[in-house]
Every structure is written in C-alpha cells, then in structure tokens.
Design an enzyme around this catalytic site. Sequence first.
Site, PDB file in Angstrom:
ATOM      1  N   ALA A  48       0.838  -1.201   0.000  1.00 18.61           N
ATOM      2  CA  ALA A  48       0.000   0.000   0.000  1.00 18.61           C
ATOM      3  C   ALA A  48       0.873   1.250   0.000  1.00 18.61           C
ATOM      4  CB  ALA A  48      -0.912   0.003   1.211  1.00 18.61           C
TER       5      ALA A  48
ATOM      6  N   GLY B 193       0.811  -5.749   0.773  1.00 19.25           N
ATOM      7  CA  GLY B 193      -0.211  -5.890  -0.255  1.00 19.25           C
ATOM      8  C   GLY B 193       0.336  -6.381  -1.581  1.00 19.25           C
TER       9      GLY B 193
ATOM     10  N   GLU C 255       0.445 -10.037  -1.139  1.00 18.00           N
ATOM     11  CA  GLU C 255      -0.945 -10.492  -1.144  1.00 18.00           C
ATOM     12  C   GLU C 255      -1.499 -10.533  -2.569  1.00 18.00           C
ATOM     13  OE1 GLU C 255      -2.928  -9.214   3.034  1.00 18.00           O
ATOM     14  OE2 GLU C 255      -2.150  -7.542   1.851  1.00 18.00           O
TER      15      GLU C 255
ATOM     16  N   GLU D 273       3.708  -6.515   7.940  1.00 11.95           N
ATOM     17  CA  GLU D 273       2.700  -5.667   8.594  1.00 11.95           C
ATOM     18  C   GLU D 273       2.815  -5.641  10.116  1.00 11.95           C
ATOM     19  OE1 GLU D 273       0.750  -6.604   4.597  1.00 11.95           O
ATOM     20  OE2 GLU D 273       2.092  -7.591   6.018  1.00 11.95           O
TER      21      GLU D 273
END
Length: 296
Positions: A100, A145, A148, A169
């Site tokens: 992100a 992300g 992911e 994270e």
Amino acid sequence: MRPIPRTRILYSTPFRKAIIPRIHLRLNHTVAQRPDAYLEVVQGSKGIAALTLNRPAAKNAISTRLLKDFRHSLEKAAFDNSINVLIVRSSEPGSFCAGADLIERRSMTKPQVNQFLAELRAAFSLLEDLPMPTIAAIDGPALGGGLEMALSCDLRVAGHSVTKIGLPETRLGIIPGAGGTQRATRLLGLTKAKTLIFTGKMLSAQDALEWGVVDNVSGSNESAYEAALALAKEINQSAPLALRAAKLAISKAPELSLESGLTFERACYEPLLSTSDRLEALDAFREKRKPMFKGV
C-alpha cells in the site's frame, strides 16, 4: 521616433483565439499518461495478456488511483475469452509491488482506509477468481499488499536477484489485511505462515522458493517476466476451455470433501467432451501434429 516598448507588443485578439486553443490541446496531449495499471496483449504471443502495474517511481505502491485502474483491468480480463493466460507484472524492471502507498494512507480518514481495504480485498478476490490461469512476475520487492497480490495469482515467478518478499505488517502495528493471513496459510501451512507473519521476515527469491511462496526463480540471465512468459507460453499450448475447467476444479478442491470434489470434477469435465477443441485434439493425435485450439 520613440521605439515601442517590448511589453506593449501583443498578439491581436483574433490571433490569440486561433493559437491558444491549439497550444492547450498540445499540452494536454503531452501530459496524458497511461493508467497506473492497464491490460495489454503480449505482442507475438496470441492468447497471453499482461496486467501491467505502472507506478515504477513508487515501486508500484498501491494508491487509490492504481487500485481503481487495477480493478478496471481485472473486470475487462474477466470477460475476455481471448485471454488464455494472464501475467501480472511491472512496467519497469526491478519492481513488482511494494504494498500500500503509506504516504497516501497517512492522509486518509478511518472511513477512507476502511473503504480502501474493502476495495483492495475485492480486487484480490477478483484476481483470484479470474477464469484463466494467472502468473505473478515478481521482478522486485513484493511486500505486504504486493505479496498479497501475488498470492492471489495461481503461480508466482521471482527474479533471481529479488531480496524483499514478505508480509511485514506486524512490524508496522497491523496485520496483513487483504487476504495475506488466509492465502499464505492455505499455501504454506500454519507453521510457515505464522513464522512469516509473526516475524515480518524478508525472503530472498531463493528463500521464497524453498518456503513455497514462489513456484519458480528466473535464471541468472533473465527477468521474472521473461521466465513467467516462458511458462505462460507452455500453458498456452493447452486447450483454453480445458484450462478454465481445470482451474475451476482445482480451486474448489480445498473447500470440498473428496466425494463432493469428485462430483464437481465430473461436472467440469463432461461439458468438454462435446467441444470442437476436444475433437481437434483427437484428430491432431491421430494425424501426429500439434492441435490448433480455438476455445470452442
């Protein structure tokens, strides 16, 4: 005779009206840029497309604009029957997706963050559910992300020199929030997923291969994208409808008991028997030639 001051020499009104719109049009054309993510056909490889991430200066960090363009590209791909294999890649070497956009995130309100995460989860679910096989070409950091996103693909290829693949994270006071805890566990098993997430460990390409996070590592003289494209070309030799049926059957397997899974497999198998591609495969086998599949 006194000379006219330079500041008083002006274009006539008709001239200004004629030339200024052209200048504006030219400037607008110059600053027009490609989207932050876009779908493109891979030249010379019919049936293979790329979903290209295009924020190289930010290592393709996921901003609201990139997410919007990414989602739009996925929606296009989902209904494009000409795509047999899709590669998710960066527009520039040395990148994949750094997660992100934390700079943008700092300026968001809590409702905006919640909306962003909901849209990100939906986008990754859409990527995972695409009907054709998908490959992540990891040519640079795949963090948070970004990993992911890669985990939402069917297969992952890492560049040999990549050193940052992970879910960091917990070191930022949060947990993976776009499917990382769930997809990593399904892929790696409980112990490895917990170790990866609890420690925020950074994996090299070779480490990621040993852990099972990626499926292939590129050779020393090629990029992840080149290795992914070679894999895509190999997959692309299979019948398009068979590829889609195989993906559907395999993807459902973890959710079903063996008995239910076998029933679902048969439901995916039987429609293929009446396709033109099935008949073409039988003819090609008999005639000792490569089949020419058409996806019908």
